[in-house]
Write an enzyme that holds these catalytic residues in place. Structure first.
Site, mmCIF file in Angstrom:
data_model
loop_
_atom_site.group_PDB
_atom_site.id
_atom_site.type_symbol
_atom_site.label_atom_id
_atom_site.label_comp_id
_atom_site.label_asym_id
_atom_site.label_seq_id
_atom_site.Cartn_x
_atom_site.Cartn_y
_atom_site.Cartn_z
ATOM 1 C CG ASP A 133 70.619 -27.293 21.308
ATOM 2 O OD1 ASP A 133 71.713 -27.861 21.426
ATOM 3 O OD2 ASP A 133 70.242 -26.358 22.055
ATOM 4 C CE1 TYR A 167 77.045 -32.383 34.345
ATOM 5 C CE2 TYR A 167 78.873 -33.397 35.518
ATOM 6 C CZ TYR A 167 78.271 -33.019 34.344
ATOM 7 O OH TYR A 167 78.897 -33.283 33.145
HETATM 8 P P1 NAD Z 1 77.272 -27.022 26.089
HETATM 9 O O1 NAD Z 1 76.677 -26.051 27.049
HETATM 10 O O2 NAD Z 1 78.337 -26.548 25.179
HETATM 11 O O3 NAD Z 1 76.126 -27.695 25.207
HETATM 12 C C1 NAD Z 1 74.934 -28.157 25.772
HETATM 13 C C2 NAD Z 1 73.845 -28.092 24.706
HETATM 14 O O4 NAD Z 1 72.641 -28.619 25.293
HETATM 15 C C3 NAD Z 1 73.535 -26.632 24.271
HETATM 16 O O5 NAD Z 1 73.505 -26.537 22.860
HETATM 17 C C4 NAD Z 1 72.175 -26.363 24.883
HETATM 18 O O6 NAD Z 1 71.392 -25.435 24.147
HETATM 19 C C5 NAD Z 1 71.567 -27.769 24.890
HETATM 20 N N1 NAD Z 1 70.450 -27.856 25.815
HETATM 21 C C6 NAD Z 1 70.414 -27.409 27.114
HETATM 22 N N2 NAD Z 1 69.188 -27.603 27.629
HETATM 23 C C7 NAD Z 1 68.443 -28.187 26.653
HETATM 24 C C8 NAD Z 1 67.089 -28.635 26.588
HETATM 25 N N3 NAD Z 1 66.253 -28.471 27.625
HETATM 26 N N4 NAD Z 1 66.657 -29.223 25.446
HETATM 27 C C9 NAD Z 1 67.488 -29.357 24.382
HETATM 28 N N5 NAD Z 1 68.766 -28.938 24.376
HETATM 29 C C10 NAD Z 1 69.237 -28.363 25.508
HETATM 30 O O7 NAD Z 1 77.799 -28.226 27.011
HETATM 31 P P2 NAD Z 1 78.734 -29.479 26.674
HETATM 32 O O8 NAD Z 1 79.953 -29.320 27.465
HETATM 33 O O9 NAD Z 1 78.823 -29.701 25.216
HETATM 34 O O10 NAD Z 1 77.874 -30.625 27.379
HETATM 35 C C11 NAD Z 1 77.208 -31.648 26.645
HETATM 36 C C12 NAD Z 1 77.002 -32.838 27.555
HETATM 37 O O11 NAD Z 1 78.256 -33.326 28.015
HETATM 38 C C13 NAD Z 1 76.180 -32.545 28.814
HETATM 39 O O12 NAD Z 1 75.336 -33.624 29.100
HETATM 40 C C14 NAD Z 1 77.248 -32.415 29.883
HETATM 41 O O13 NAD Z 1 76.752 -32.712 31.160
HETATM 42 C C15 NAD Z 1 78.239 -33.477 29.410
HETATM 43 N N6 NAD Z 1 79.582 -33.308 29.948
HETATM 44 C C16 NAD Z 1 80.295 -32.171 29.737
HETATM 45 C C17 NAD Z 1 81.563 -32.036 30.264
HETATM 46 C C18 NAD Z 1 82.386 -30.799 30.085
HETATM 47 O O14 NAD Z 1 83.379 -30.630 30.802
HETATM 48 N N7 NAD Z 1 82.061 -29.923 29.135
HETATM 49 C C19 NAD Z 1 82.101 -33.098 31.009
HETATM 50 C C20 NAD Z 1 81.365 -34.264 31.207
HETATM 51 C C21 NAD Z 1 80.098 -34.356 30.663
#
Ligand code: NAD
Length: 263
Positions: free
Chosen positions: A38, A153
């Site tokens: 991360d 996205y």
């Molecule tokens: P979140 O913001 O809680 O976590 C995302 C994590 O990714 C964070 O810890 C951040 O530091 C890390 N990150 C960001 N940029 C980075 C980089 N350049 N290198 C390494 N790490 C990096 O978000 P989440 O909701 O847990 O999302 C996780 C995944 O799930 C994402 O791919 C998101 O698109 C996908 N997603 C989320 C949802 C939702 O509603 N939360 C829905 C569908 C898909």
């Protein structure tokens, strides 16, 4: 059901928060050996402390950097002697006007959520072929299947589903499965942290953040609520497990019934 994940070496990106964190916790419960990446090293260290597991390998990795990914994968292989599972989870999202959505934001989202999974999969394939077994899981989104109004996205998540399919065909002869999980809205900091989707939705609807999120859930999700991150993690862990190894090239919705398309 025995998942056969004990001692599997599992990489999870974006493991410091939300879905990635829940995925790491779920693998740890199965006895997997974890390598977590991360940009938020503090978050990874806190998770390691929470899990009270000294063996967990954490590294500050910006997955948009080819060099950083290469170094990380090499470090993981050196520490554990092999790599079995790759979970490409790191990501973000931003609402924006269709006519003025900034190209720079679009490009940075593509680096993070499209090129990074490609790069990391390519870097891990030699280790999978050496093992004679491997599993890749990409976190896409239901908005890769039907539009959610988030230009960069939606487009990039659709690409994630296609790259999943392409890599699944390529990797199948090496006994490597490649799948995607497509969450609907999930209760994570991506929605609830300051300035993130909840605030953006609030600004667009004129409601306060919690009311806007509740309204969105009630009007769009048949189950009437966001998923818990753990509910996404269960699907991820299963698809990379031994009993699911014949499943490849699929993109599984975990969305409380929100997706309207049949795929
Ligand atoms: P979140 O913001 O809680 O976590 C995302 C994590 O990714 C964070 O810890 C951040 O530091 C890390 N990150 C960001 N940029 C980075 C980089 N350049 N290198 C390494 N790490 C990096 O978000 P989440 O909701 O847990 O999302 C996780 C995944 O799930 C994402 O791919 C998101 O698109 C996908 N997603 C989320 C949802 C939702 O509603 N939360 C829905 C569908 C898909």
């Amino acid at each position: 059901m025995k998942l056969g994940l004990k001692n599997r070496v599992v990489i999870v990106t974006g493991a410091a928060s939300g879905i990635g964190k829940a995925i790491a916790v779920a693998y740890e419960k199965e006895g997997a050996r974890l390598a977590l990446a991360d940009i938020n090293l503090e978050g990874l260290k806190n998770l390691k402390k929470e899990l009270k597991n000294e063996e967990i390998y954490v590294e500050k990795v910006d997955v948009t950097s080819a060099e950083a990914c290469e170094k990380f994968v090499k470090n993981v292989a050196k520490k554990f002697g092999k790599i079995d599972v790759l979970v490409n989870n790191a990501g973000t999202a931003k609402m924006g006007d269709m006519e003025t959505f900034p190209e720079s934001t679009f490009r940075s989202h593509a680096e993070l959520m499209m090129y990074a999974p490609v790069r990391l999969t390519q870097l891990c394939i030699p280790y999978f072929t050496k093992n004679g077994w491997g599993s890749v899981l990409n976190i896409a989104s239901i908005f890769g299947k039907q539009p959610g109004g988030l230009l960069s996205y939606d487009t990039i998540k659709a690409a994630d589903i296609m790259l999943t399919k392409d890599f699944s065909s390529y990797c199948a002869p090496f006994n490597v499965n490649v799948n995607a999980v497509c969450p609907g809205p999930v209760d994570t900091p991506l929605w609830y942290a300051d300035g993130q989707l909840g605030d953006q939705l609030a600004a667009a609807t004129g409601m306060d953040k919690n009311s806007a999120i509740e309204w969105f859930a009630k009007t769009n999700i048949p189950m009437g609520r966001y998923a818990k991150a753990e509910e996404i993690a269960s699907a991820v862990v299963f698809l990379t497990s031994e009993p699911a190894h014949y499943i490849t090239g699929v993109a599984v919705n975990v969305d409380g019934g929100m997706t309207k398309c049949t795929l």
